[in-house]
Motif scaffolding. Sequence first.
Motif, PDB file in Angstrom:
ATOM      1  N   UNK A 103      39.511  11.783  38.451  1.00 59.81           N
ATOM      2  CA  UNK A 103      39.428  10.371  38.807  1.00 59.81           C
ATOM      3  C   UNK A 103      40.198   9.511  37.814  1.00 59.81           C
ATOM      4  N   UNK A 104      40.089   9.848  36.523  1.00 59.55           N
ATOM      5  CA  UNK A 104      40.825   9.090  35.508  1.00 59.55           C
ATOM      6  C   UNK A 104      42.329   9.267  35.688  1.00 59.55           C
ATOM      7  N   UNK A 105      42.757  10.492  35.994  1.00 59.14           N
ATOM      8  CA  UNK A 105      44.186  10.742  36.155  1.00 59.14           C
ATOM      9  C   UNK A 105      44.729  10.080  37.413  1.00 59.14           C
ATOM     10  N   UNK A 106      44.052  10.268  38.539  1.00 63.37           N
ATOM     11  CA  UNK A 106      44.531   9.656  39.788  1.00 63.37           C
ATOM     12  C   UNK A 106      44.430   8.139  39.723  1.00 63.37           C
ATOM     13  N   UNK A 107      43.336   7.624  39.142  1.00 65.45           N
ATOM     14  CA  UNK A 107      43.186   6.171  39.028  1.00 65.45           C
ATOM     15  C   UNK A 107      44.221   5.551  38.105  1.00 65.45           C
ATOM     16  N   UNK A 108      44.471   6.214  36.973  1.00 64.04           N
ATOM     17  CA  UNK A 108      45.473   5.691  36.045  1.00 64.04           C
ATOM     18  C   UNK A 108      46.868   5.709  36.645  1.00 64.04           C
ATOM     19  N   UNK A 109      47.216   6.815  37.298  1.00 64.26           N
ATOM     20  CA  UNK A 109      48.533   6.892  37.955  1.00 64.26           C
ATOM     21  C   UNK A 109      48.658   5.849  39.057  1.00 64.26           C
ATOM     22  N   UNK A 110      47.577   5.627  39.775  1.00 67.38           N
ATOM     23  CA  UNK A 110      47.611   4.636  40.859  1.00 67.38           C
ATOM     24  C   UNK A 110      47.770   3.216  40.304  1.00 67.38           C
TER      25      UNK A 110
END
Length: 268
Positions: free
Chosen positions: A226-233
């Motif tokens: 979630x942190x990776x996908x949210x940060x990339x988004x």
Amino acid sequence: MTTTEAGGVTGTFTPRPGAAPLPRMIRAQAALETRMLLRNGEQLLLTVIIPTLLLVLFSAVDIVAVPTGTAGGAGSSVDFLAPGILALAVMSTAFTGQAIATGFERRYGVLKRLAVSPLPRWGLMTAKTCAVLVTEVLQIALLTAVALALGWSPHGNPLSVVLLLLLGTAAFSGLGLLMAGTLKAEATLAAANLVFLLLLVGGGVIVPLEKFPEAVQSVLGLLPIAALSGGLRDVLQHGAGIPWRDLGILAGWSVLGLGTAARFFRWE
């Protein structure tokens, strides 16, 4: 050739016998690990084909309602999905693929034999990490090309993207090695695939976290995917600056995963 006092003959060998320089050993092992990853059909399906199919399918068909993002228009779905699929690709290689491959190497005694070779154990893990990074570069290049063809319009600072991807790789690598080094190979195979499926659904990759109850959102938001996908988004879709909160979460998982793996990893 030289003659000894006893009349024997000793030879001068070229090259001189002995272990190769450490950087050369790590490069050779990394190249071998990369070839093994790319030649494994099951791993190729998991790391390349599935993320690509998910990106194409969910971008073309309105199966899950996604936020429209800043750009709006026809490209809004892929603008939301592409960062999440990039995060999924990192997880599939650094966590799922590495956990399964390392788990079976441990079962068949490959790690035990490599551990007594001139290549130190930390050098072997470094080579595995390099192989993961090479595979991820190929994944990201392919997924980026597909997403751009589907109308993706990325924004933001490339440095923030690189930091997120590197910390995400470290976090998932630590967790994958921890699983491979503590569970039996069959248990690792089942657990790694189960975690992959659960995080695919509940990690904000395809289904926005806003779709879950508020009490669940706060917990899911602390997961590395979630942190990776949210940060990339935030960076690629909304053009945000450095996502410190997401980087902090990934750094915490990296320290926890790699530190625990180093402590409890069993080589046989």
